[in-house]
Design an enzyme around this catalytic site. Sequence first.
Site, mmCIF file in Angstrom:
data_model
loop_
_atom_site.group_PDB
_atom_site.id
_atom_site.type_symbol
_atom_site.label_atom_id
_atom_site.label_comp_id
_atom_site.label_asym_id
_atom_site.label_seq_id
_atom_site.Cartn_x
_atom_site.Cartn_y
_atom_site.Cartn_z
ATOM 1 N N CYS A 143 -35.943 -43.850 49.761
ATOM 2 C CA CYS A 143 -36.561 -44.657 48.690
ATOM 3 C C CYS A 143 -36.967 -46.052 49.155
ATOM 4 O O CYS A 143 -37.773 -46.716 48.512
ATOM 5 C CB CYS A 143 -35.605 -44.762 47.506
ATOM 6 S SG CYS A 143 -35.284 -43.162 46.763
ATOM 7 N N HIS A 151 -38.403 -50.841 43.303
ATOM 8 C CA HIS A 151 -38.318 -49.379 43.383
ATOM 9 C C HIS A 151 -37.783 -48.892 42.037
ATOM 10 O O HIS A 151 -36.858 -49.464 41.469
ATOM 11 C CB HIS A 151 -37.370 -48.988 44.516
ATOM 12 C CG HIS A 151 -36.971 -47.555 44.471
ATOM 13 N ND1 HIS A 151 -37.888 -46.546 44.407
ATOM 14 C CD2 HIS A 151 -35.742 -46.962 44.457
ATOM 15 C CE1 HIS A 151 -37.249 -45.384 44.363
ATOM 16 N NE2 HIS A 151 -35.950 -45.616 44.390
ATOM 17 N N ASN A 196 -38.311 -41.363 39.373
ATOM 18 C CA ASN A 196 -38.094 -41.931 40.704
ATOM 19 C C ASN A 196 -38.937 -41.136 41.708
ATOM 20 O O ASN A 196 -38.651 -39.975 41.964
ATOM 21 C CB ASN A 196 -36.590 -41.845 41.034
ATOM 22 C CG ASN A 196 -36.252 -42.417 42.396
ATOM 23 O OD1 ASN A 196 -37.137 -42.673 43.218
ATOM 24 N ND2 ASN A 196 -34.973 -42.600 42.647
#
Length: 325
Positions: free
Chosen positions: A115, A252, A282
């Site tokens: 990520c 993020h 996500n």
Amino acid sequence: MAVLRSVIRGVGAHLPKRIVTNDDLAKIVDTSDAWIRERSGIVRRHISDEKELTSELGAAAAKQALIRAGIDPVDIDLIVCATSTPDRTFPATAVRIQSMLGVTKGAAFDLQAVCSGFVFALATADNFLKAGQSKRALVIGAETFSRILDWSDRSTCVLFGDGAGAVVLEAQPQRGGREDRGIISTLIRSDGRFEDLLYVDGGPGSTKTVGHLRMNGREVFRHAVQKISGVIEETLVETGYTPEEIDLFIPHQANKRILDGIAKKLGVAPEKIVMTLDKHGNTSAASIPLALNDAFEAHRVKEGSLILMEAMGGGFTWGAVLARW
Ligand code: UT7
């Protein structure tokens, strides 16, 4: 004193057409729209169909970024693609994107920091540009996380989505002052002691399979707030900016409660946070450029805007990038 800076010339994004709602997921695992919204802030996500590859999502996002930058693909001499879901084990998804775009100069490679991939890729490309080794770079975050999810595990499959985002960076001489455009600071960090808290239980070198994502959500959550706040504080101290001077906070997108916690801890006003978690979920390395693209299309990004990006992911890896648009 004149310095070379990586100026963001354009941003683009691409999402698969298929939208999967929380209610859709409640039909396949024991969950509810209310639980997913309350615990994560996610309402829906885009999921690619079987034939839609990470490279195709990435190339579409890159094309849009190039058009907006007014830069011909033949003038790109570096492609860094952040992904944990490459089309193949090798070659890199970046070289497939390179060929789809008709780029033949310079180098193209993938970067894997889960990520945090986009932040790591920005830091890498920025160093190539500042060193004079490349002139114009495409930095892409592209993922098809749906392929590595265990669709019977309700604690993870409700959280992720597919998509891609990209920026075009160009090395430009700037004065070396606070009004400079481009990337001002990059900080990236890793700590392999935490690899078992968020990982994929397969791989070509171990199981010879792709594997599925596994996460200890509660522990990742705890580390995320702490580590992200730390790296942002370091960035502000190093650059001499205050939270009030940040125009846009582009984090993020993992969990709304994490973002609210960080913003509160650092004193970033809620209206400065770009939140796309509700509609994208996500999307790992794609989440920051997707959010940046969203802010751009909503006219929230203006010339001179001071933008703070941050991420944390498997490894652990984490980092922050401060840039002036
Ligand atoms: O992008 C990389 C970084 N990733 C992250 O930052 C993710 C960080 N973690 C999180 O976002 C949160 O920890 C989650 C959203 C993953 C989970 O939220 P939580 O408040 O930490 O929940 P929990 O894991 O402590 O689970 C609470 C309860 C459990 O039941 P019991 O043991 O209390 O009876 C789970 O079994 O919720 C249950 N649960 C669910 N219930 C309904 C877990 N998943 C679900 C679900 N639907 N999908």
